[in-house]
Design an enzyme around this catalytic site. Sequence first.
Site, mmCIF file in Angstrom:
data_model
loop_
_atom_site.group_PDB
_atom_site.id
_atom_site.type_symbol
_atom_site.label_atom_id
_atom_site.label_comp_id
_atom_site.label_asym_id
_atom_site.label_seq_id
_atom_site.Cartn_x
_atom_site.Cartn_y
_atom_site.Cartn_z
ATOM 1 N N CYS A 38 4.262 0.943 -0.613
ATOM 2 C CA CYS A 38 3.677 -0.243 0.018
ATOM 3 C C CYS A 38 4.179 -1.500 -0.687
ATOM 4 O O CYS A 38 4.527 -1.475 -1.869
ATOM 5 C CB CYS A 38 2.161 -0.146 -0.077
ATOM 6 S SG CYS A 38 1.264 -1.587 0.509
ATOM 7 N N SER A 40 2.505 -3.800 -1.840
ATOM 8 C CA SER A 40 1.687 -4.141 -3.007
ATOM 9 C C SER A 40 2.242 -3.495 -4.273
ATOM 10 O O SER A 40 2.168 -4.079 -5.353
ATOM 11 C CB SER A 40 0.244 -3.695 -2.793
ATOM 12 O OG SER A 40 -0.294 -4.343 -1.677
ATOM 13 N N HIS A 43 4.998 -5.730 -5.253
ATOM 14 C CA HIS A 43 4.499 -6.984 -5.828
ATOM 15 C C HIS A 43 4.113 -6.795 -7.300
ATOM 16 O O HIS A 43 4.288 -7.696 -8.117
ATOM 17 C CB HIS A 43 3.287 -7.506 -5.055
ATOM 18 C CG HIS A 43 3.599 -7.915 -3.641
ATOM 19 N ND1 HIS A 43 4.824 -8.399 -3.261
ATOM 20 C CD2 HIS A 43 2.829 -7.922 -2.517
ATOM 21 C CE1 HIS A 43 4.802 -8.675 -1.963
ATOM 22 N NE2 HIS A 43 3.610 -8.397 -1.491
ATOM 23 N N HIS A 59 -0.802 3.733 -4.332
ATOM 24 C CA HIS A 59 -2.189 3.537 -3.890
ATOM 25 C C HIS A 59 -2.413 3.969 -2.449
ATOM 26 O O HIS A 59 -3.508 3.792 -1.922
ATOM 27 C CB HIS A 59 -2.586 2.071 -4.057
ATOM 28 C CG HIS A 59 -1.805 1.155 -3.183
ATOM 29 N ND1 HIS A 59 -0.536 0.729 -3.485
ATOM 30 C CD2 HIS A 59 -2.103 0.614 -1.982
ATOM 31 C CE1 HIS A 59 -0.095 -0.048 -2.516
ATOM 32 N NE2 HIS A 59 -1.015 -0.130 -1.586
ATOM 33 N N CYS A 166 -3.582 2.997 3.415
ATOM 34 C CA CYS A 166 -3.394 1.547 3.214
ATOM 35 C C CYS A 166 -2.834 0.887 4.463
ATOM 36 O O CYS A 166 -3.469 0.045 5.062
ATOM 37 C CB CYS A 166 -2.511 1.251 2.005
ATOM 38 S SG CYS A 166 -2.259 -0.514 1.761
HETATM 39 ZN ZN LIG Z 1 -0.836 -0.977 0.228
#
Ligand SMILES: [Zn+2]
Length: 366
Positions: A38, A40, A43, A59, A166
């Site tokens: 993902c 995230s 990031h 996650h 997610c």
């Molecule tokens: Zn995510």
Amino acid sequence: MRAAVLREPRRPVEILEVELAPPRAREVLVKIAAGGVCASDLHVVDGTLPEPMPLVLGHEAAGVVVETGPGVTRVREGDHVVLAIVPSCGECAPCRRARPTFCAVFGAAAGAGTLGDGTSRLSLDGTILYHFNSVSSFAEYAVVPESAAVAIPRDVPLEAAALIGCAVLTGYGAVANIARVEAGASVAVWGCGGVGLSAIQGARLAGADPIVAVDVSPEKLELALSLGATALVNAAEVDAVEAVRAEAGGAGVDYAFEALGREGTIQQAWSSLASGGTAVVIGTMPKGDLLTIDPWGFIQEKNLLGCFLGRPRIEADVPRLVELYRAGELKLDEVVSHRLALGELELGLERLRAGTAARQVILFDP
Ligand SMILES: [Zn+2]
Ligand SMILES: [Zn+2]
């Protein structure tokens, strides 16, 4: 067990042999089968989403419960589960207000990189490793709070189920739970990765029309078309705002979803709205960055909304999404653009940076 460890931002992710302590009260040990890559995660690696470090990344995942700690009631050994980053205690003020995604107990734990009791189950040669949002699923096993795991039927492929944790909760939930898009409304979605494609599917399931997909990748736009978009805008070739407004008859769209987390595309989403329209920012801008938008939109009753994981109640929403998948209405297999081994995570992150992947899934040995 092997796990993807990030010692500090802007360093390579290392696949290392780490220790994982057994589950404590109301925690479960899950053997990870599949985990989505993902934005995230990227990031965190790139340093725009600060987290306690060193940590184990990942996650968005699905797997099988292999051990339960004391007091676990929601799942049992052998259950197939989807993991989500929003465990909840059920007792704090946000939980009692039916806003479990802002649970005070697990929100604090996520910020500290621990599980609910303020400690970590992960370590490397005696040094603490932090959990990433209670999940840390780029690893062969994960210990998670039982409220982060939702049991699903065993006939659902875990590769597809992983995406629900997610990307799908977020994109679908932005449409269904946050914007509450109604049939016949016009929708535009910026970014056709896992989250944006889920928003497009949510808009299709809501009966929206038109559904305009905006991206710069012809391949991802084609995929968006097959998943429910009714019009495509390649923002590398045309003025996205003009093109989106034109697809909605010139007045602008009723709902705009931004799934990239960039100021320029948030501004485009805002400028593409019709009077009274609603823009939902799903993407995550780097922490500390500021956003400039034209405030004239407020006198046109435009709304700008935030989004955290699509505001799900995971114990109800995950099973509902699984049923939509089994009914063929929610496409998940088609969203998986690449399958990777854990050791190929860096390659996956590079593809994500380049914008050349829809959703990549790391598959673990069965
Ligand atoms: Zn995510
Ligand atoms: Zn709570």
